[in-house]
Design a protein around this motif. Structure first.
Motif, PDB file in Angstrom:
ATOM      1  N   ALA A 106      28.832  46.588   1.842  1.00 49.46           N
ATOM      2  CA  ALA A 106      28.758  47.096   0.472  1.00 49.46           C
ATOM      3  C   ALA A 106      27.478  46.663  -0.226  1.00 49.46           C
ATOM      4  O   ALA A 106      27.303  46.926  -1.410  1.00 49.46           O
ATOM      5  N   ALA A 107      26.587  45.977   0.490  1.00 54.64           N
ATOM      6  CA  ALA A 107      25.392  45.457  -0.171  1.00 54.64           C
ATOM      7  C   ALA A 107      24.182  45.677   0.722  1.00 54.64           C
ATOM      8  O   ALA A 107      24.325  45.928   1.910  1.00 54.64           O
ATOM      9  N   PRO A 108      22.976  45.596   0.156  1.00 51.27           N
ATOM     10  CA  PRO A 108      21.780  45.731   0.985  1.00 51.27           C
ATOM     11  C   PRO A 108      21.696  44.615   2.019  1.00 51.27           C
ATOM     12  O   PRO A 108      22.365  43.587   1.865  1.00 51.27           O
ATOM     13  N   LYS A 109      20.856  44.835   3.037  1.00 51.46           N
ATOM     14  CA  LYS A 109      20.663  43.859   4.115  1.00 51.46           C
ATOM     15  C   LYS A 109      20.474  42.443   3.569  1.00 51.46           C
ATOM     16  O   LYS A 109      19.701  42.224   2.636  1.00 51.46           O
ATOM     17  N   GLY A 110      21.205  41.508   4.174  1.00 52.92           N
ATOM     18  CA  GLY A 110      21.035  40.117   3.800  1.00 52.92           C
ATOM     19  C   GLY A 110      21.891  39.689   2.612  1.00 52.92           C
ATOM     20  O   GLY A 110      21.936  38.523   2.273  1.00 52.92           O
ATOM     21  N   GLY A 481      12.250  25.881  13.969  1.00 49.57           N
ATOM     22  CA  GLY A 481      13.368  26.195  14.852  1.00 49.57           C
ATOM     23  C   GLY A 481      14.655  26.501  14.113  1.00 49.57           C
ATOM     24  O   GLY A 481      15.620  26.952  14.728  1.00 49.57           O
ATOM     25  N   MET A 482      14.688  26.271  12.819  1.00 46.19           N
ATOM     26  CA  MET A 482      15.909  26.595  12.087  1.00 46.19           C
ATOM     27  C   MET A 482      15.982  28.095  11.844  1.00 46.19           C
ATOM     28  O   MET A 482      14.972  28.762  11.670  1.00 46.19           O
ATOM     29  N   PRO A 483      17.210  28.649  11.846  1.00 48.42           N
ATOM     30  CA  PRO A 483      17.312  30.091  11.601  1.00 48.42           C
ATOM     31  C   PRO A 483      16.854  30.435  10.192  1.00 48.42           C
ATOM     32  O   PRO A 483      17.049  29.656   9.257  1.00 48.42           O
ATOM     33  N   ARG A 484      16.234  31.591  10.076  1.00 49.50           N
ATOM     34  CA  ARG A 484      15.670  32.007   8.803  1.00 49.50           C
ATOM     35  C   ARG A 484      16.405  33.216   8.263  1.00 49.50           C
ATOM     36  O   ARG A 484      16.765  33.309   7.111  1.00 49.50           O
ATOM     37  N   HIS A 485      16.609  34.183   9.106  1.00 52.73           N
ATOM     38  CA  HIS A 485      17.436  35.323   8.714  1.00 52.73           C
ATOM     39  C   HIS A 485      17.828  36.083   9.965  1.00 52.73           C
ATOM     40  O   HIS A 485      17.357  35.773  11.059  1.00 52.73           O
ATOM     41  N   LEU A 486      18.688  37.070   9.804  1.00 55.38           N
ATOM     42  CA  LEU A 486      19.104  37.880  10.945  1.00 55.38           C
ATOM     43  C   LEU A 486      18.289  39.156  10.935  1.00 55.38           C
ATOM     44  O   LEU A 486      18.020  39.726   9.896  1.00 55.38           O
ATOM     45  N   SER A 487      17.930  39.566  12.132  1.00 60.99           N
ATOM     46  CA  SER A 487      17.248  40.835  12.238  1.00 60.99           C
ATOM     47  C   SER A 487      17.972  41.628  13.309  1.00 60.99           C
ATOM     48  O   SER A 487      18.920  41.132  13.906  1.00 60.99           O
ATOM     49  N   GLN A 488      17.526  42.841  13.554  1.00 52.62           N
ATOM     50  CA  GLN A 488      18.238  43.579  14.594  1.00 52.62           C
ATOM     51  C   GLN A 488      17.540  43.430  15.931  1.00 52.62           C
ATOM     52  O   GLN A 488      16.319  43.359  16.007  1.00 52.62           O
TER      53      GLN A 488
END
Lengths: 1042, 469, 217
Positions: A106-110, A481-488
């Motif tokens: 229901a919301a934009p990416k992220g 090395g820490m995750p920053r965001h999800l991508s496809q």
């Protein structure tokens, strides 16, 4: 304040964020679990904000210990309170996935959006903690409203989370929450709202907060936590903060939440199997049905036996549905004439060959299926399918159409902080200026591995002893090395029998119409979910265009790639001569320099060639032993038969990933699971130096099997070099086939190959100028772009008009209008359409009928594409500038004729390069050859006959600058003159000392020593010169940093 | 008419850098662009391959020690205006041709300065003394002078035919034609103005537009043009020398009143105000006393200006007798009379706030009167500052005392009871002010309520930090 | 949370007409008390009830005599000062003994843009307080002048009248016995951990008639 100081109370943490709550959680699940275990927590809930992206990692981190994972998520309602949902059972897990999916979709990416209304129908199997937030910040009245709502909505499964962090008055807070609980019949439970594993992460957490709200830490103010209490606190400390009943309640809730990630049961899609059949039966039927196509004269007995073995193995592992799914996708692509090619462990089976998933005949190539898939190793099957890059979208739409949007989604890719991005973000958070951030990026981007970052920073003018810089260096290391965001993921599709959102949350991707699950490929592997990689490959597009051109101009009809004759000697001869510009994979400088040494004779040699010329094997020191053994200079020894079995095909040198794993299993007693673990950590070696972890284990294993320590050390160092670059044989096999096919076409139909390659740009290692030059060198005619003959694409035309239609006649390559920079395909289309009607009478006619605007006319004039209508460029430009669109008929007719000077050769060459980055008129270097000769520079062709060790000067246009290699500290440059190309090796000290020439020169001269070994020629640079003064105004053409 | 053009190639650098040694490579960046690209390069950087249009990253790759600054067009304009002001002594008609040129009508000044060579010599000498690299050319029309200054430094042409001969050889890229026209003409094979001048007019107009054609006409003096004359900025300066040395401040009042009156007259004439002026009292032996007179808002009323000056002079101690007095006013902002609310009840002396403010400051000094702002910082000492009172709305409503001690001090006797806490504050690692304290609200035996802290986790070492007054 | 703050909160939350009239910003000419005394509400009904005119006298000097720091002596004034600044009327602190703490002032509802702080020596403090009071552009001037003499007090009283401002002077309770020209004198003291406010002198009220107000239990 309560609690007995002597008794350490039991506790389970029910509210903790990992670093998958991006820019909120400051510690990884692994760190959190290590700490929770050390503190003796009974359980730890990972409750990332509206996300399960980190849950598989958390599950793995929890696996080996006695601190249990509780699956959960923190949800911040946009119109209501903050809730923590904890999963009790499988139904609850599904309900949570659905809720997160709903909020994310229901919301934009992220982002996500969930409100109180969304919680009304929340499914069973979830415990709900309500975190009312600190009293001094919230209104009492709102608390009452929320309390009533929580009690009503989640009757019997809701708690008040009492989260005390040494606020202004924790005792008052506790009393207030207890009273609130009594009024609404909600029990209270202690929980920690954990954001980090230890207090010392406070600085990193502040930085993350600053990054999240995009402001320096110093200005972040109350967005920062007032203290570092939100870490995993010692149980005795908790005992002093919370009354015993609240702590006890946490373990009661933990005892309700017994769901384990292992309980998930993923089911392959079922619809591919016809009614009344089983997957195994259907796969067998399909294999048998297609066998005839592969072996029209009957299936050899050996093959038939292999197929039986494979089918049995597939049945044992229950992989039928996976093969059927890939088969279905490939079948669709073929029906639409889309070229595709499978690769990967499962692709190298005779079954896949039968089904058409791959064109590599594994039996012929000596690739045994069991080598890749075995019942002891429980890894999921892996098939990547490459499609023509221009047509992959059709395949994707087919998958969506077939399985429905609910059951199909892309896998995620977790984008992690690299040192450069970490440095930028930390620097910004510490208030550095834009200018300093640029400097910082530089320092960090050139700092690989062992280079001391302090040195790099000082070089850039930073005072590394200052407080800020010391903090920065430490924080960058922590953030790295820490995750920053999800991508496809580029093309990994997950397909399930049930809707995906009952298995894993699904969210929106950046691209409209795409959805992504919250797990990445490693998570999928751990959870054993089916993933099919549908990738885009430019070379397949090129090959498709080759096949089309061959049909059109040569009357040759290869329906599919498999129809290309295999084992063609002329093709291998060409490959051995390193005449491979433009072909797949084996065209790079490094590859080309290796071809004359490796001298590939057959398909399997190509498989090795593809895999060996990579940083991993080069750094591991595998190349030279292999070359020596191949040339017979060195004897091949095998310490045992078992080792021989694994390494024989690569002459005792481990080259492929699969060999390393196998070797450790047969010679060092690794279990299949351990070997797989090692394979997975390979990717992480560079970053975490995790191999030491295995070192002892490896040496011990070899010793147990009586291998000499020297042998063990050799193997170990080779494995070490592999790093993340180790290439799997199963993929090399697929690439080698494309390398062969592209070579075959280049060998027999070079003009066709070049034409198709130019029309598939950008791709590959070489710029169009080199591709065109390579074709002309072979005696083919190349014609310039011309509005009276060119289409958008490059095309082939008969050398003489009388040859039209003769499939044997020699063809010329006509450059298309796509070569003209800045011109749109739409213009080309209008020109071709108008031309089809009738040839153009003059420039005015062209402009009118193709409706060319002023800018378009000028671009065509500058590119020389109006030559047939207007003559030379100057006149073309003059005339085209005189046409006024509003007065189409008056136009140029009434004009006084101006006196215009034709362009000189140099002007023509310059204009060619400015508009097309290449010139058919002359090479720029030929314009200044006289001056170059006076400066004693020799031409490229002379170098071919010079002896090793000769000192010379050579000058050429810089066409390629490779990124500096880290290990050796050398860089490759390619110089080009009118007679050919020269590879230059520049050592780091020279590159640094003559940096401005190294990075900036368009026309460069190099003084150095010629090195000629085994047919490979390099110029080892000692000194660089910028000869740019000879070609003033000439623009750069090089492809930098490949 | 003879137009001289002065061209200052280093102007942008001089405006952006106060002092950059010549051998340090430096570059200026486009001041608007989001993509940070190099706009102007100094010779040292040019030598290392830094070029216009490169990204900062690319330039840095070539030259790590490159000093980079954003281009400051406002400062450039200011500097050009300063130079114009300086040139005003040589010509009454000066025109600015930004970003780096000035045009002077020199014809009228030739006789005054004994001919061109004397005039140009004075110009060049003076500019060299000021430290400005420049080129100078003169021609019968301003456009030509502008173009010639870029190509032939020092040339002066009096006759139109001579001027045309020189222009003929000018390369198109330096002709001052719009970049688009230059590019178009070059791609038709033209290189110099001569070739373009030879082209048939209607055909050429069609290709370079009326604007381009007009420029070519201006160059050759075929088009008459009005050159806007530059106006010197209004600043105010007056000096009164005394016949005798004056002792004490009293005798200064009369000249002061005259000077402030003159200042007010000038301000009224240009409809401006003054917010700051300086008084300079010259002594015989000890050099001078300087007294700044600042106001909260621009003023221009004679009586008010005098009143302000008077109080300031009275408050300052004069070490020696005064020989002369000067008044300098350099910034003369637009004057806006204070708005008075009609419904505001005026009582007492009926002073408005700025008048009271001025009176208090005049007597007690600038720093006596202050305002407070709250700052969003968890650390108590940094949660406020002196400021203009503007404060972001506070989200965090933690109990805080009305009085904060200027410096925490040991609390003796120790608190009688704890009323709330501990409230742990751990923050500030980034600026060296990291602290870790447990704050408590405590009561004393006298019934006072205090804000006090202990080092985090500790049980003694009470420090008093505030009173809930 | 202090009793005062809670009271203020209440009066703001749901305004009835009576409460609107209680609001410190409203000029009140109460009929219960002598109409000659003009006053502004203290924001605390129980204190207002003890004061002639129902609040801090306007155009007059008030003295607050306190035993010790930290008894809530400044808290007494906050509702009034908050109301004044919110109406964009200026309030001046002259020579405060500690740093007035912006976060607490803001939490008490003061609009800091209209609060000024003057640092001054004792002489300058008296002078500047007088200037502010006379100017007519300050709503309230609050001073801490420990050693002020009768003559200066008198000047302040006159200045407050001239400027129609509310003058408040904080002094130690030891001065309670001295005579003062102030229109209102309050004493803030502590007993049994509670703070009491006594009206020790009030123009228009008989001294000692009202019982002390208890605050901060």
């Amino acid at each position: 304040m309560a609690g007995n100081d002597d008794v350490v109370p039991d506790y389970a943490e029910l509210h903790a964020l990992s670093d998958f709550s991006f820019q909120r959680g400051a510690s990884s699940a692994r760190k959190l679990f290590d700490r929770a275990r050390a503190l003796g927590y009974q359980a730890l809930a990972i409750t990332d904000e509206c996300s399960l992206a980190g849950i598989v990692r958390a599950w793995e981190a929890a696996k080996d210990g006695d601190c249990r994972l509780i699956v959960g998520s923190e949800i911040r309602l946009h119109d209501g309170p903050v809730l923590v949902l904890l999963v009790e059972n499988h139904a609850g897990y599904s309900a949570l996935c659905q809720l997160i999916t709903k909020g994310r979709r229901a919301a934009p990416k992220g982002e996500y959006r969930l409100g109180m209304a969304d919680m009304q129908g929340l499914g069973e199997g979830l415990c709900v903690l309500w975190a009312p937030g600190p009293l001094h910040g919230s209104e009492a009245a709102r608390r009452e409203v929320h309390g009533a709502w929580v009690a009503r909505t989640f009757a019997g499964r809701a708690w008040i989370a009492v989260e005390l962090h040494r606020g202004p008055d924790d005792d008052a807070e506790l009393d207030a929450l207890r009273a609130l609980g009594e009024r609404h019949s909600l029990p209270c439970v202690a929980s920690g709202d954990v954001h980090m594993h230890i207090r010392q992460r406070r600085a990193l957490h502040d930085v993350l907060t600053a990054i999240r709200i995009n402001t320096p830490v110093a200005e972040a103010g109350h967005a920062l936590f007032p203290n570092g209490e939100r870490h995993l606190r010692k149980r005795e400390v908790l005992g002093r903060i919370y009354p015993p009943d609240l702590l006890a309640e946490s373990t009661c809730i933990a005892a309700r939440c017994l769901f384990r990630m292992d309980d998930l049961n993923y089911v392959y899609p079922r619809e591919l199997v016809p009614e009344g059949s089983t997957p195994a039966q259907h796969l067998r039927n399909l294999t048998q049905m297609h066998m005839g196509g592969r072996w029209p004269d009957g299936v050899p007995e050996k093959i038939a036996a292999t197929i039986e073995r494979e089918l049995a193995l597939i049945a044992e592992l229950e992989y039928e549905a996976f093969f059927l799914t890939v088969y279905d996708i490939v079948r669709f692509a073929r029906s639409k004439d889309i070229l595709c090619q499978g690769r990967g462990s499962a692709a190298n089976s005779v079954v896949c060959y039968c089904l058409g998933i791959t064109e590599v005949d594994p039996a012929n190539a000596g690739l045994l299926f069991e080598r890749f898939i075995s019942s002891e190793r429980k890894e999921p099957p892996d098939i990547d399918v490459d499609f023509e890059h221009e047509r992959r979208e059709e395949v994707i739409q087919y998958i969506y159409g077939k399985y429905g949007r609910e059951r199909t989604a892309l896998a995620a890719t977790v984008i992690t902080y690299r040192s450069k991005s970490a440095a930028r973000d930390v620097g910004r958070a510490l208030g550095l200026s834009e200018d300093q951030l640029d400097q910082l990026s530089h320092a960090y981007s050139h700092a690989h591995g062992d280079v001391d970052i302090g040195l790099r920073l000082r070089e850039r003018g930073f005072d590394t002893s200052s407080r800020t810089m010391r903090q920065l260096v430490g924080l960058v290391a922590e953030l790295h090395g820490m995750p920053r965001h999800l991508s496809q993921h580029v093309g990994g599709f997950v397909i399930a029998d049930q809707p995906l959102y009952s298995l894993v949350p699904v969210e929106n991707a950046a691209m409209d119409d795409r959805t992504v699950i919250q797990w990445d490929k490693d998570d999928l592997e751990s959870m054993r979910l089916l993933k099919v990689d549908c990738l885009a490959l430019g070379m397949l597009t090129c090959l498709r265009k080759c096949l089309d051109l061959l049909r059109e101009h040569r009357g040759v009809s290869y329906g599919r790639m498999a129809d290309i004759p295999i084992g063609d000697e002329a093709t291998y001869r060409m490959i051995r001569a390193a005449d491979t510009i433009g072909v797949f994979q084996i065209e790079s400088r490094a590859q080309m320099s290796m071809l004359p040494r490796l001298k590939p004779k057959d398909y399997y040699d190509l498989v090795v060639q593809v895999a060996i010329v990579r940083p991993g094997p080069i750094q591991g020191g595998m190349v030279h032993p292999y070359l020596k053994r191949r040339s017979g200079e060195e004897a091949t020894d095998y310490p045992s038969d078992k080792v021989r079995e694994v390494l024989e095909r690569t002459l005792g040198v481990p080259i492929f990933q699969e060999q390393v794993m196998r070797l450790l299993m047969v010679a060092a007693n690794f279990s299949a699971g351990e070997a797989d673990h090692l394979r997975r950590s390979m990717a992480a070696w560079k970053r975490h130096g995790g191999l030491e972890h295995f070192e002892e284990r490896i040496f011990k294993g070899f010793a147990e099997n009586d291998y000499s320590p020297e042998y063990a050390a050799r193997i170990y160092s080779q494995i070490q070099g592999f790093g993340s670059y180790g290439f799997p044989e199963s993929h090399a096999a697929g690439f080698a086939l494309l390398a062969y096919i592209s070579s075959y076409i280049k060998c027999h139909h070079p003009e066709v190959f070049t034409c198709a390659l130019l029309n598939s740009q950008p791709m590959g290692f070489y710029a169009p100028a080199q591709l065109v030059h390579d074709l002309r060198r072979q005696g083919f005619e190349v014609r310039p772009p011309d509005v009276t003959a060119s289409t958008w694409d490059c095309s082939l035309e008969p050398l003489h008009a009388r040859d039209a239609g003769n499939p044997k006649a020699k063809l010329a390559l006509r450059l298309g209008l796509r070569m003209v920079s800045g011109l749109s395909s739409d213009v080309a289309q209008r020109v071709s359409d108008a031309r089809r009607h009738a040839p153009f009478g003059n420039l005015d006619d062209l402009c009118r009928r193709a409706a060319l605007g002023r800018g378009e006319r000028e671009r065509l004039a500058d590119a020389g594409a109006l030559r047939t209508l207007s003559g030379h460029r100057h006149r073309a430009r003059w005339e085209s500038a005189g046409i006024e669109r509003d007065l189409p008929m008056l136009g140029t007719t009434g004009e006084e004729r101006a006196i215009l000077r034709p362009p000189t050769v140099a002007e023509t060459v310059f204009a060619d390069y400015a508009t097309q980055s290449l010139s058919l008129t002359a090479h720029p270097l030929s314009l200044v050859r006289g001056q170059l000769r006076r400066r004693r520079a020799c031409v490229a062709s002379q170098l071919l006959s010079m002896e090793h060790g000769r000192w010379i000067r050579h000058a050429g246009l810089v066409t390629v600058r490779q990124r500096p290699a880290t290990a050796s500290g050398i860089t490759f440059l390619t110089l080009e003159d009118e007679t050919g190309q020269v590879n230059v090796v520049v050592r780091r000290d020279i590159a640094e000392r003559q940096r401005e020439i190294f990075l900036g020169a368009v026309l460069m001269a190099v003084d150095g020593e010629l090195q000629a070994v085994e047919g490979v020629r390099h110029l080892i640079a000692r000194r660089l010169h910028d000869y740019g003064d000879l070609l003033p105004g000439f623009s750069a053409v090089s492809r930098d940093f490949h | 008419m003879l137009w001289a053009c002065l061209r200052f190639p280093g102007l942008a650098f001089a405006a952006a850098f106060a002092a950059l040694p010549e051998d340090v490579p430096g570059a200026l960046l486009e001041d608007n662009a989001r993509r940070r690209t190099v706009a102007i390069v100094n010779p040292a950087a040019q030598k290392l391959g830094v070029q216009r249009g490169q990204t900062v990253a690319a330039a840095r790759a070539l030259c790590p020690s490159l000093v980079v600054r954003a281009r400051d067009k406002a400062a450039e304009a200011g500097l050009l205006a300063e130079l114009a002001a300086w040139c005003y002594q040589f010509s009454g008609h000066i025109s600015m041709a930004p970003p780096q040129c000035l045009l002077l009508e020199a014809g009228a000044s030739l006789r005054l300065f004994d001919g061109w060579s004397a005039l140009s010599g004075k110009l060049k000498q003076g500019l060299a003394a000021l430290g400005h690299v420049h080129a100078l050319a003169a021609a019968p029309c301003p456009a030509a002078a502008w173009v010639l200054a870029a190509s032939f430094d020092g040339c002066v042409v009096q006759h139109p035919e001579q001027m045309l001969r020189l222009l003929n050889d000018i390369a198109l890229s330096r002709s001052g034609l719009p970049a688009k026209s230059v590019q178009a003409l070059r791609s038709m094979g033209f290189r110099r103005l001569r070739e373009v001048f030879a082209l048939p007019r209607p055909e050429l107009t069609r290709r370079i537009g009326r604007e381009g054609m007009h420029w070519l006409d201006r160059l050759r003096g075929h088009a008459s043009e009005a050159i806007p004359a530059w106006q010197p900025p209004a600043t105010f300066f007056q000096r009164i020398e005394f016949d005798a040395e004056l002792e004490g401040s009293e005798p200064l009042m009369f000249p002061l009143r005259r000077m402030t009156q003159a200042l007010a007259n000038m301000l009224a004439a240009r409809d401006g105000g003054v917010q700051l002026f300086r008084l300079r009292l010259e002594h015989t032996r000890v050099s001078f006393t300087e007294i700044p007179v600042g106001m909260a808002a621009p003023q221009r009323e004679a009586a008010r200006l005098f009143e302000l000056a008077r109080t300031r002079v009275e408050r300052s101690t004069l070490h020696a007798p005064v020989r002369a007095i000067e008044i300098h006013a350099e910034q003369l902002p637009t004057f806006r009379p204070p708005l008075r609310d009609l419904f505001d009840p005026v009582r007492g002396e009926g002073l408005d706030w700025s008048a009271l403010d001025e009176r208090l400051r005049a007597r007690m000094g600038e720093s006596a009167l202050r305002q407070l702002s709250a700052v969003a910082d968890h650390r108590p000492e940094r949660a406020w500052r002196h400021g203009d009172g503007s404060t972001p709305p506070l989200a965090d409503l933690r109990p805080r005392p009305l009085w904060l001690l200027h410096r925490p001090r040991p609390m003796r006797p120790t608190p009688a009871r704890v009323l709330a806490g501990p409230e742990r504050i751990e923050s500030g690692w980034w600026d060296g002010g990291d602290l870790r304290r447990d704050y408590y609200i405590v009561g004393t035996r006298q019934g006072q309520r205090a804000w006090a802290y202990l080092p985090a986790g500790s049980h003694d070492g009470w420090m008093l930090h505030g009173w809930f007054a | 949370m202090s009793a005062i703050a809670a009271e203020v909160q209440q009066s703001i939350a749901t305004p009835s007409l009576a409460q609107v009239l209680e609001h410190p910003g409203i000029w009140r000419r109460s009929s219960q008390h002598q109409p000659t005394v003009r006053a502004i509400s203290t924001g605390m009904p129980s204190l207002d009830a003890r004061l002639p005119g129902g609040g801090w006298p306007l155009g007059a000097l008030s003295e607050i005599l306190f035993e010790n720091d930290g008894l809530g002596e400044l808290e007494l004034l906050m509702p009034t000062l908050a109301a004044m600044t919110r109406e964009h009327r200026r309030v001046i602190f002259v020579a405060p003994p500690y740093q007035p703490y912006a976060p607490a002032l803001q939490a008490a509802g003061v609009d800091l843009r209209f609060l000024h702080e003057i640092h001054a020596t004792p002489t300058e403090a008296a002078w500047s307080m007088e200037q502010c009071l006379r100017s007519g552009c300050c709503a309230a001037v609050v001073g801490w002048l420990p050693d002020i003499d009768y003559r200066s007090l008198r000047r302040l009283q006159l200045a407050a009248e001239t400027g129609d401002a509310c003058a408040v002077l904080y002094r130690s309770a030891v001065h309670a016995a001295q005579t003062s020209p102030a229109a209102l004198r309050l004493k803030v003291s502590n007993s049994n951990e509670a703070t009491y406010v006594d009206v020790i002198k009030s123009r228009g009220l008989m001294q000692g008639v009202t019982p002390p107000m208890r605050m901060r239990a």
